[in-house]
Design an enzyme around this catalytic site. Sequence first.
Site, short mmCIF file in Angstrom:
data_model
loop_
_atom_site.label_atom_id
_atom_site.label_comp_id
_atom_site.label_asym_id
_atom_site.label_seq_id
_atom_site.Cartn_x
_atom_site.Cartn_y
_atom_site.Cartn_z
N HIS A 54 0.86 -1.18 0.00
CA HIS A 54 0.00 0.00 0.00
C HIS A 54 0.90 1.23 0.00
O HIS A 54 1.84 1.30 0.79
CB HIS A 54 -0.92 0.01 1.23
N ARG A 68 -2.20 1.25 -7.72
CA ARG A 68 -1.41 1.19 -6.50
C ARG A 68 0.05 0.78 -6.70
O ARG A 68 0.95 1.32 -6.07
CB ARG A 68 -2.06 0.15 -5.59
N HIS A 112 0.73 -5.00 2.22
CA HIS A 112 -0.70 -4.79 2.48
C HIS A 112 -1.55 -6.01 2.14
O HIS A 112 -2.44 -6.38 2.91
CB HIS A 112 -1.14 -3.60 1.63
C1 SIN Z 1 -7.49 1.55 1.48
O1 SIN Z 1 -8.40 1.98 2.17
O2 SIN Z 1 -6.68 2.25 0.90
C2 SIN Z 1 -7.34 0.06 1.37
C3 SIN Z 1 -8.40 -0.48 0.52
C4 SIN Z 1 -7.93 -1.75 -0.12
O3 SIN Z 1 -6.83 -2.21 0.13
O4 SIN Z 1 -8.68 -2.30 -0.93
#
Ligand code: SIN
Length: 560
Positions: free
Chosen positions: A251, A297, A358
């Site tokens: 993340h 991402r 993440h």
């Molecule tokens: C976030 O809130 O950025 C995480 C959402 C996700 O990982 O799908």
Amino acid sequence: MNKTCDFLVIGSGIAGISFAIHAAKYGSVVLITKKQDSDSNTNYAQGGIACVLNSNDSFESHIDDTVIAGAGLCDNEAVKIMVNEGPARILELLDYGAQFSLDDDDKAKTSENTDSKNPYNFHLGREGGHSANRIVHARDLTGKELETKLLKKLRELKNIIILENHCAIELITGHHIKTAANQYKCFGAYVLDSVNRHIFAVSAKVTCLASGGAGRVYLHSTNPSIATGDGVAMAYRAGAKVANMEFIQFHPTTLFHEKANSFLISEALRGYGAVLRNAAGDEFMKRYHPQASLAPRDIVARAIDNEMKVSGLPCVYLDVTHKDAQATIAHFPNIYNRCMAFGIDITKNLIPVVPAAHYMCGGVVVDYCGNTDIENLYACGETASTGVHGANRLASNSLLEALVFSYRAAINASKRIEGCHQINAENIPIWDDSGTTDFEEWILLSHNLWEIQSVMWDYVGIVRSNLRLNRAMRRINLLEKEIEDFYKRTKITHQLLELRNVVTTAKLIIVSALKRKESRGLHYTTDYPEQNKRGWKKNTILSNRSKSPHSTGLMECTQQ
Ligand code: SIN
């Protein structure tokens, strides 16, 4: 005392609980969870659930966005199932009492609301890689809202036993049962009651692995400490196929503060208008991708990594100061309060952020109904590889995937239990811990864990190379031998089980990363920086079937 049930569920996140709720209509359920029932990755999810619930959106668009993010490795059929069946699962959550953020100043459904595809008037947020607003959420506390309401529903049901502070040690398969014809058939699991340090067997017609992901294989992770890859490691050791473990999602934005323990700053904040800046104030994402701060991402995480390397600074910044302060606080109370606790007022100050591990996009290979290739063993949620995420998960698709496929798994399993031969619990061999002793230097376990996490963070992170991966492999091989040695001569504790699962999962990640000789989705290596267009659109599958099952997590790896 051994136990008997129809369904054994391992894990208490959204996947495990929703499997249990549906399965309980058909038979008895035992659900085990390592800590308290609400300790799960789900509880930490901020963003929400991606779902087509608005007439400006379409199933095709959600499918396309998912497949584009997945970089050529999504299973299109699995994606279609998830997207098409998503709305029904969201509406079911409303029946359980879930309350999502609403549009129009939080007014509930009104007769003036004519949008038949969003009849509940949900406020639909936006996240990276989505071409429409489609994230159903409960402000920035979606996971907590879901976990609370699902648990409430679960506790109302009669034929469910929830065992907190219980860890699965090992799946019971044909290898343990002398009379079993099929070595790759599951009969339940050996379980440790970690408070009383007592080991017993649960005999189940069906076992469902829903133990979440493996973020804690890395030094910095948005995941809680329970995310130690247990399901993947146990299934792999029992002979199940595991896929695409190289695709670990980092993340891009977790709070950079020594005491913040990688607190997530939701992508929804960028969907709301926050922008990434470097220390010089430059909105650097504009240089990397046309979607700038809302780029997929993997691209944002790599760009941040690059900015940090170029500047030599330990973080970049998220800027939401240009937005209305009251609106920011109303939409993101959790992030606002947490940052305030560290002296950062996000309505006035830039938020220092860094990437952290993440989400595990790979996992135990399952079909569209959650069946693994071990008979009577199911997997769902982050533990499973349904094919939905491919090489890179689209934001907020994971809760949807967990809901849709755990439901399908429970329905499929309910048919399986009819006529399923169950081993009498008393005929399951007792756990043999003869020759083991209580180890005194438990501190060595935490040293081992720290070493694995550091190796994975330093050498198997956002940007990889053969040199780094091989270096990681040599160190992990050594640690794995040490941990197996502990495991054989020591009375089991839950820390030891987690450590063993962490090292197995770490190795699965490294082996998979070494096998992929290209960069694709979340796997980026400087040795093969391009996507290989010819012949490489395939999954990385690992299987332990040729080795001696259960006895050891050791696996061969040809260094490449
Ligand atoms: C976030 O809130 O950025 C995480 C959402 C996700 O990982 O799908």
